[in-house]
Design a protein around this motif. Structure first.
Motif, PDB file in Angstrom:
ATOM      1  N   GLY A   1       0.826  -1.211   0.000  1.00  0.00           N
ATOM      2  CA  GLY A   1       0.000   0.000   0.000  1.00  0.00           C
ATOM      3  C   GLY A   1       0.855   1.254   0.000  1.00  0.00           C
ATOM      4  O   GLY A   1       0.634   2.172  -0.802  1.00  0.00           O
TER       5      GLY A   1
ATOM      6  N   ARG B   1      -2.907   4.036   9.427  1.00  0.00           N
ATOM      7  CA  ARG B   1      -3.482   4.655   8.235  1.00  0.00           C
ATOM      8  C   ARG B   1      -2.745   5.938   7.895  1.00  0.00           C
ATOM      9  O   ARG B   1      -2.301   6.654   8.784  1.00  0.00           O
ATOM     10  CB  ARG B   1      -4.955   4.981   8.465  1.00  0.00           C
ATOM     11  CG  ARG B   1      -5.860   3.741   8.552  1.00  0.00           C
ATOM     12  CD  ARG B   1      -7.227   4.105   9.080  1.00  0.00           C
ATOM     13  NE  ARG B   1      -7.145   4.527  10.444  1.00  0.00           N
ATOM     14  CZ  ARG B   1      -7.778   5.580  10.964  1.00  0.00           C
ATOM     15  NH1 ARG B   1      -8.553   6.322  10.201  1.00  0.00           N
ATOM     16  NH2 ARG B   1      -7.643   5.893  12.232  1.00  0.00           N
TER      17      ARG B   1
ATOM     18  N   GLU C   1      -3.016   9.350   5.115  1.00  0.00           N
ATOM     19  CA  GLU C   1      -3.731  10.090   4.079  1.00  0.00           C
ATOM     20  C   GLU C   1      -2.805  11.167   3.537  1.00  0.00           C
ATOM     21  O   GLU C   1      -2.250  11.953   4.297  1.00  0.00           O
ATOM     22  CB  GLU C   1      -4.996  10.745   4.648  1.00  0.00           C
ATOM     23  CG  GLU C   1      -5.933   9.753   5.326  1.00  0.00           C
ATOM     24  CD  GLU C   1      -7.077  10.427   6.081  1.00  0.00           C
ATOM     25  OE1 GLU C   1      -7.184  11.666   6.035  1.00  0.00           O
ATOM     26  OE2 GLU C   1      -7.847   9.707   6.722  1.00  0.00           O
TER      27      GLU C   1
ATOM     28  N   VAL D   1      -4.462  10.290  -1.690  1.00  0.00           N
ATOM     29  CA  VAL D   1      -4.419   8.835  -1.610  1.00  0.00           C
ATOM     30  C   VAL D   1      -4.456   8.440  -0.136  1.00  0.00           C
ATOM     31  O   VAL D   1      -3.792   9.042   0.701  1.00  0.00           O
ATOM     32  CB  VAL D   1      -3.206   8.248  -2.356  1.00  0.00           C
ATOM     33  CG1 VAL D   1      -1.903   8.718  -1.755  1.00  0.00           C
ATOM     34  CG2 VAL D   1      -3.265   6.729  -2.377  1.00  0.00           C
ATOM     35  N   PHE D   2      -5.310   7.476   0.154  1.00  0.00           N
ATOM     36  CA  PHE D   2      -5.436   6.978   1.518  1.00  0.00           C
ATOM     37  C   PHE D   2      -4.863   5.567   1.541  1.00  0.00           C
ATOM     38  O   PHE D   2      -5.290   4.698   0.773  1.00  0.00           O
ATOM     39  CB  PHE D   2      -6.902   6.885   1.937  1.00  0.00           C
ATOM     40  CG  PHE D   2      -7.611   8.203   2.128  1.00  0.00           C
ATOM     41  CD1 PHE D   2      -7.000   9.418   1.838  1.00  0.00           C
ATOM     42  CD2 PHE D   2      -8.921   8.231   2.604  1.00  0.00           C
ATOM     43  CE1 PHE D   2      -7.673  10.633   2.011  1.00  0.00           C
ATOM     44  CE2 PHE D   2      -9.595   9.431   2.788  1.00  0.00           C
ATOM     45  CZ  PHE D   2      -8.974  10.638   2.498  1.00  0.00           C
ATOM     46  N   VAL D   3      -3.916   5.332   2.408  1.00  0.00           N
ATOM     47  CA  VAL D   3      -3.431   3.974   2.648  1.00  0.00           C
ATOM     48  C   VAL D   3      -4.081   3.517   3.948  1.00  0.00           C
ATOM     49  O   VAL D   3      -3.764   4.035   5.019  1.00  0.00           O
ATOM     50  CB  VAL D   3      -1.900   3.931   2.761  1.00  0.00           C
ATOM     51  CG1 VAL D   3      -1.435   2.493   2.933  1.00  0.00           C
ATOM     52  CG2 VAL D   3      -1.250   4.573   1.543  1.00  0.00           C
ATOM     53  N   GLY D   4      -4.995   2.609   3.831  1.00  0.00           N
ATOM     54  CA  GLY D   4      -5.753   2.249   5.015  1.00  0.00           C
ATOM     55  C   GLY D   4      -5.721   0.772   5.219  1.00  0.00           C
ATOM     56  O   GLY D   4      -5.157   0.032   4.429  1.00  0.00           O
TER      57      GLY D   4
END
Lengths: 344, 344, 344, 344
Positions: free
Chosen positions: B134, B244, B246, B254-257
């Motif tokens: 991610g 997480r 953002e 882009v959000f890495v969650g």
């Protein structure tokens, strides 16, 4: 087996899935000892053996089956070789893990199962979904009664695009090649036997029509106990590998889903974007290891496997029935494919 | 290295994360050869060696560092041993992978980095997040310009519950033990150096107050180029492991969650339920392998590592600055911790 | 209509859905003037009229139909009154919005449609889903070719629990009461006519068995152009109101889904929890207004309505066919229910 | 008020949000009677009155405030008129609903609040988020103890793009125009008063720099009871309207989120796509109605409003403090803005 002993495994066939199995046995399953690799293409066998530091490789699967230094075989060769290898391995007293299907016809399937029964060896079929964390969780919830009585199941399974014509021509068709996973899944999740199936299908891609096969299908399934299920399949999703199951019970439902490949959301002026898992080897990567771990574990523990040849036979009979249904345009009872009906 | 040669690696320290590294080197990274295990507890070293079929184990890390049959060392022992082992390994010409932090004080960190520089060996620090699929995707999008100019970043990192008092007492505190991952992450993602940090924090759990430490914190970060970031941390999420990020750019975000552990939804009369990943070893399982694969790959390719000692020093300086900020109640410039400021 | 004139509408029947329509006409649709309320229960009519500040209310729907001060009627009375009211309103030259179904038998449906055709008035049936933002978006994507050729459709529709026995007894059964929405939906989305249906079903709740009805069903649908669809229904979801549609085309798919009622996630030690929409009036609140807005808009613009009596007839024929299929255990061709077949 | 009486409301100012309020009062709140519309632009007042069938409209707000036929006023005119209209309406004994902020300076705010207190009328400020279903749910969970002690809060609020220069020039700046909603939100959710704030910010868009304003900001907040919060703001999300809150307690967390505008997923070869809510009037459409329903309901019930002038003053003081912090580069205590400090 004696405590601390490792199960000595030979892998027969190192194509796409056979390589995957060999690697898992070599590196991820401490109780297994990968001792030999066979492939009809000796170069393929040698290359995989070298990468995994396995001393023995051969183009002659029979020599491995005969070898007393081999406890179990993993059969991942071409489908038409499965039944013969099963019979030979059973005769040699080896435990057997075999990719589905056992054979493309029921008579050959029954003969192989008879050989296994006569020898008293283990046979586990590669229905890897039964070892996927999501499906395992769902099954536990069902068995624990969390969902109450299971009333209906919806399954979807789609490949991103059609296989090669060569693959399609020898695959046995949509129902025996792809839907067979769903047939096993709905039997397992419902915990009941199927009485009747009905199939409607289409060949959107002319390649499948030319093979008298289909690429888009819906099968409905009626169980002996009154439960019902639907199975959607496609060879043509275009967006990725789509495997989802929804199980509806009297006190709740469980959805086993999957869509995002990476935990990333991209937000832009034209909307929100994410990715989708694209291939079954990615979606079920862990499950492919877990099924072998379970197989080896059963041998070590002296227990039967949880996925049997009977399961494979039952799923294959459903595939036959679905195919007959779509050809004849009528619901087909599974009893038409019982042993001794002359129909198999 | 010569083509086809494997990097011979010794692992020093086989606690939780060291065992993970040893297993990855033994089974998942073909270019690596795990040749030896060291641990101050010889029984631990022997047990891991046996499980992974490694012939050599010892309680004397120094003997492995001195061994010409070892090309590289992975240091996963207790934090207070890191700097000394780095210096020794560097002097012996070994490439080094070391868990963060290098040391709990900046002088020792600088001394270790000097030793590495003098020896000209590789040093990669275990900021595993940089190898997570991610985060890698997000970084690629940033580098490709997909998000335009990066304007702000939000990071969250929470453990499900406090560590043991023994761990907490020697951890170096929240900023050097946990936030250091976020400090590295925001530097890497922003592609810029930090000028100033400001921290507010709390010790909800009295154990942390007794240690002059905190368990809940927000740090704000101002970059030289005008970008800003916030970092939320907690030792007390209660619901799972929460990581997480953002990233907001001029043309998108882009959000890495991450939240769901199993792709299962349970729908019942009281709502919809799913699970949450509970532990960093699960969340970053693949990343821990990938960072070692990259380390070994750099050695094979004769290239520098992508995470350097300088990165480790920079993240540690931020941790120092954040701690000073929360104690003194003022924004703190990173220049206060430059080499030669007498402050480190 | 003359520019600036408002459509004067009378609502007949102010039960649950009739009240909803009356309120929307009174407060949300500027082009409509709610001028009168009728209900067989005069107290109900009076109460709704008072709340909405409508001067006129009556127990005699006929008087409103005859009134030249009424331009259009919205029929939301009991199903058995629909066909008669439609015929009367058509004869009086009123435009008509009528809740589904027109009637529980095809002959009465055909007679009502004949009356509408003879009078040349508008008739719109309450398939509110066609006005839901999600379904509208999906239909636009289909019409724009974004998905390529539509190959298959999956529909699910579940109520949280069974209706009252009184409701069930006069509802016409699952297919005419619930699945009729799906039948309209798949025809509309596929843009094609159905050739054949096949249904399997079950009465898990004995109340439905006693009524010769079912509560759990799967219908498969085969279209003239080769497309296929499946429709899952249940009166017993237990977890909420479940309406989802998946449309698969040659170049992509679109899922119209819905589950969360409030944009809230609760994360706790036992997992992640959210809520689920519980009732169709919540799920389709906006669509119920939009369908009336569209109806009134067509009158103002002098255009035909987008959902016709023909659509209602087609969906009802599918309901008949599905019911016959589940009773006779065979696929049923829709042609069996064409006008003049003696079968309707 | 007497049972069954309706609250007679006049709306002052029918720009974007005033029109919204007028429509809600006219059509969605049965207990309210919209009796008059005022706007400095008489054509605007007349047009809205005509659309909503309100007989009275005027350019003279004072005449409505003086009218004994008006029970309450909704003030949605330009910010610089709020304080004077509040004072006048209070003097005339009207209950008051006023859009935030009361004024752009604290002295004027205090003077207006004094007038309200002296008159003993109701004053509700338009913090609509307090009436959003998601936030209401979260607040209930907090008050019910579901989350335990609240330890930290994360807020994000982003507009899709900058407002016009004209709007920005008179808005009072980011903190008084946008962040003020977050300041109210964190006070309300934490149930505590703020002691200190610290802000870092940037003007990525030169328009804001020219106005001595900022468009990107992070504010950290320290509460008297030890709780902490961070607030991220941007005028430049580019992807839509982004409002999310995460509340972390000792026994769980709740996320109030929002992203998808339509319940539609588009799956294609390049990934999975959905849309994002684009505008605050869409995101908070229901909340704008609910806040007025609550206001009218308090008048009918003879109760105080749930959002007071004190709340508005407190949020404005936080905005002042944040602005001072970002200008002076230091944490700022709210006590600097207490009444009588000479600072306001």
């Amino acid at each position: 087996m004696a405590e601390g002993k490792r199960v000595r495994v030979a892998v027969i066939g190192v194509g796409r899935i056979g390589q995957r199995h060999a690697r898992a046995l070599a590196t991820e399953i401490p109780a297994a000892d990968l001792v030999a690799i066979a492939d009809v293409d000796p170069d393929a066998a040698r290359a995989v053996a070298a990468e995994l530091r396995v001393d023995r490789w051969t183009a002659d699967a029979g020599s491995l089956i005969a070898d007393p230094g081999v406890d179990a075989v993993v059969i991942a060769s071409s489908t038409d070789s499965h039944a013969g290898l099963i019979a030979a391995a059973a005769a040699a007293g080896k435990d057997i893990f075999c990719e589905k299907p056992i054979a493309l016809d029921l008579d050959a399937t029954d003969a192989a199962l008879d050989a296994v029964a006569a020898a008293g060896v283990r046979l586990q079929i590669g229905f890897q979904r039964r070892f996927d964390a999501g499906y395992v969780r769902a099954k536990h919830m069902i068995d624990a009664g969390t969902l109450g009585r299971i009333e209906s199941i919806r399954e979807a399974m789609r490949d991103p695009g059609p296989p090669s014509q060569a693959y399609a021509a020898t695959s046995g068709g949509l129902y025996r090649d792809m839907t067979i996973h769903n047939f096993d899944s709905v039997r397992w999740l419902m915990g009941d036997e199927v009485e009747e199936v009905y199939a409607i299908a289409n060949a959107v891609d002319p390649m499948f029509a030319a093979l008298d096969d289909v690429d888009t299908s819906i099968v409905t399934v009626r169980f002996a106990g009154g439960g019902i299920a639907s199975i959607d399949n496609s060879r043509r999703s275009s967006f990725g590998y789509d495997v989802r199951t929804e199980i509806f019970g009297s006190t709740g439902a469980v959805f086993v889903g999957y869509s995002r490949d990476t935990p990333v959301l991209h937000l832009a002026a034209d909307g929100v974007h994410s990715d989708h898992v694209s291939w079954f080897l990615d979606r079920f990567a862990a499950a492919y290891t877990e099924e072998l771990r379970a197989f080896v574990g059963c041998i070590v523990a002296g227990e039967p496997t949880s996925v049997s040849g009977t399961d494979a036979r039952a799923a294959m009979a459903l595939a036959y029935a679905a195919d007959r249904s779509r050809r004849e345009g009528r619901p087909v009872r599974i009893a038409e494919f019982d042993r001794g009906t002359g129909d198999s």
